[in-house]
Enzyme design. Structure first.
Site, PDB file in Angstrom:
ATOM      1  N   HIS A  97      -9.537  -0.057   2.582  1.00 39.11           N
ATOM      2  CA  HIS A  97     -10.363   0.295   3.648  1.00 39.11           C
ATOM      3  C   HIS A  97     -11.618  -0.427   3.851  1.00 39.11           C
ATOM      4  O   HIS A  97     -12.613   0.030   4.228  1.00 39.11           O
ATOM      5  CB  HIS A  97     -10.678   1.876   3.533  1.00 39.11           C
TER       6      HIS A  97
ATOM      7  N   GLU B  73       2.299   3.961  -4.096  1.00 42.17           N
ATOM      8  CA  GLU B  73       1.631   2.646  -4.599  1.00 42.17           C
ATOM      9  C   GLU B  73       2.785   1.584  -5.427  1.00 42.17           C
ATOM     10  O   GLU B  73       2.913   0.578  -5.180  1.00 42.17           O
ATOM     11  CB  GLU B  73       0.306   2.636  -5.468  1.00 42.17           C
TER      12      GLU B  73
ATOM     13  N   ASP C  55       0.891  -1.022   0.080  1.00 43.65           N
ATOM     14  CA  ASP C  55      -0.167   0.037   0.101  1.00 43.65           C
ATOM     15  C   ASP C  55       0.886   1.194  -0.067  1.00 43.65           C
ATOM     16  O   ASP C  55       1.780   1.057   0.523  1.00 43.65           O
ATOM     17  CB  ASP C  55      -0.930  -0.072   1.262  1.00 43.65           C
ATOM     18  N   GLY C  56       0.329   2.333  -0.585  1.00 41.85           N
ATOM     19  CA  GLY C  56       1.069   3.641  -0.323  1.00 41.85           C
ATOM     20  C   GLY C  56       0.029   4.594  -0.039  1.00 41.85           C
ATOM     21  O   GLY C  56      -1.166   4.431  -0.100  1.00 41.85           O
TER      22      GLY C  56
ATOM     23  N   ASP D 127      -4.373  -2.451  -2.953  1.00 42.18           N
ATOM     24  CA  ASP D 127      -5.662  -1.856  -3.546  1.00 42.18           C
ATOM     25  C   ASP D 127      -5.504  -1.031  -4.532  1.00 42.18           C
ATOM     26  O   ASP D 127      -6.437  -0.110  -4.646  1.00 42.18           O
ATOM     27  CB  ASP D 127      -5.949  -1.210  -2.019  1.00 42.18           C
TER      28      ASP D 127
ATOM     29  N   ASP E 176      -1.416  -0.316   5.190  1.00 40.10           N
ATOM     30  CA  ASP E 176      -2.034   1.139   5.129  1.00 40.10           C
ATOM     31  C   ASP E 176      -1.520   1.968   6.366  1.00 40.10           C
ATOM     32  O   ASP E 176      -1.106   3.019   6.226  1.00 40.10           O
ATOM     33  CB  ASP E 176      -3.416   1.175   5.121  1.00 40.10           C
TER      34      ASP E 176
END
Length: 151
Positions: free
Chosen positions: A124, A48, A10-11, A70, A134
Site C-alpha cells: 500500500h 501470501e 499478494d494475498g 509485500d 492487491d
C-alpha cells in the site's frame, strides 16, 4: 540460459481467518499474465504463500525469477527460516510445529526448481505492480463470495 521472469504477488484476507484471495502477476518482457484464486476460510499468511507458490508453479520450465512480495513472512521464511525448520524436522525454535508446513514445502519445491531473487516492497505504498496484485486478490474474494451466494 534461463528465461527471465518478474513475478509480483499478494494475498488478502477479510478477517484472519476469513475469506481470502491471492494474486500473482507474471511478466516476461512486454507479456503479462495475471493469476488469482480464493478460499472461503483461510488466513492472510496462507494467501501470501499461495500467491508465491502459484506464481512460480505457473512457469512451465525453470526460470530466473525476480519475485516481489509485500510479505516479510514469505520473504524471510523462504530466505532465512526454512533451512532451520528443515534441519529441525519442520519445527520452529522451541519445538513448536511450523505453521503452514505443507505450503512452505510446496514453496520450497518451486524455489528449488527456479533461480529466485526474493524482493520485498512495502504494501500500500504506491508500487504499481503491488497495487495491481492487491486489487486482483481482493477481486478474487469478491468473485468467490458472489459465486457462493448464487448456489
Amino acid at each position: 540460459m534461463r528465461t527471465k521472469v518478474e513475478v509480483f504477488t499478494d494475498g488478502a484476507c477479510r478477517g484472519n481467518p476469513g475469506p481470502g484471495g491471492w494474486a500473482a502477476l507474471l511478466r516476461t518482457g512486454e507479456a503479462e499474465r495475471m493469476l488469482d484464486g480464493a478460499e472461503p476460510n483461510t488466513t492472510n499468511n496462507r494467501m501470501e504463500l499461495m500467491a508465491a507458490i502459484e506464481g512460480l508453479a505457473a512457469l512451465k520450465r525453470p526460470c530466473a525469477v525476480t519475485l516481489t512480495t509485500d510479505s516479510e513472512y514469505v520473504r524471510q521464511g523462504i530466505t532465512s527460516w526454512i533451512d532451520g525448520w528443515k534441519r529441525r524436522g519442520w519445527k520452529r525454535k522451541g519445538g513448536h510445529p511450523v505453521k503452514n508446513q505443507e505450503l512452505w514445502q510446496r514453496l520450497d519445491e518451486q524455489n528449488t526448481r527456479h533461480s529466485v531473487d526474493w524482493r520485498w516492497v512495502r504494501g500500500h505504498s504506491g508500487h504499481l505492480e503491488n497495487e495491481r496484485v492487491d486489487t486482483a486478490a481482493r477481486d478474487a474474494i469478491d468473485r468467490m463470495q458472489q459465486g457462493l451466494g448464487e448456489q
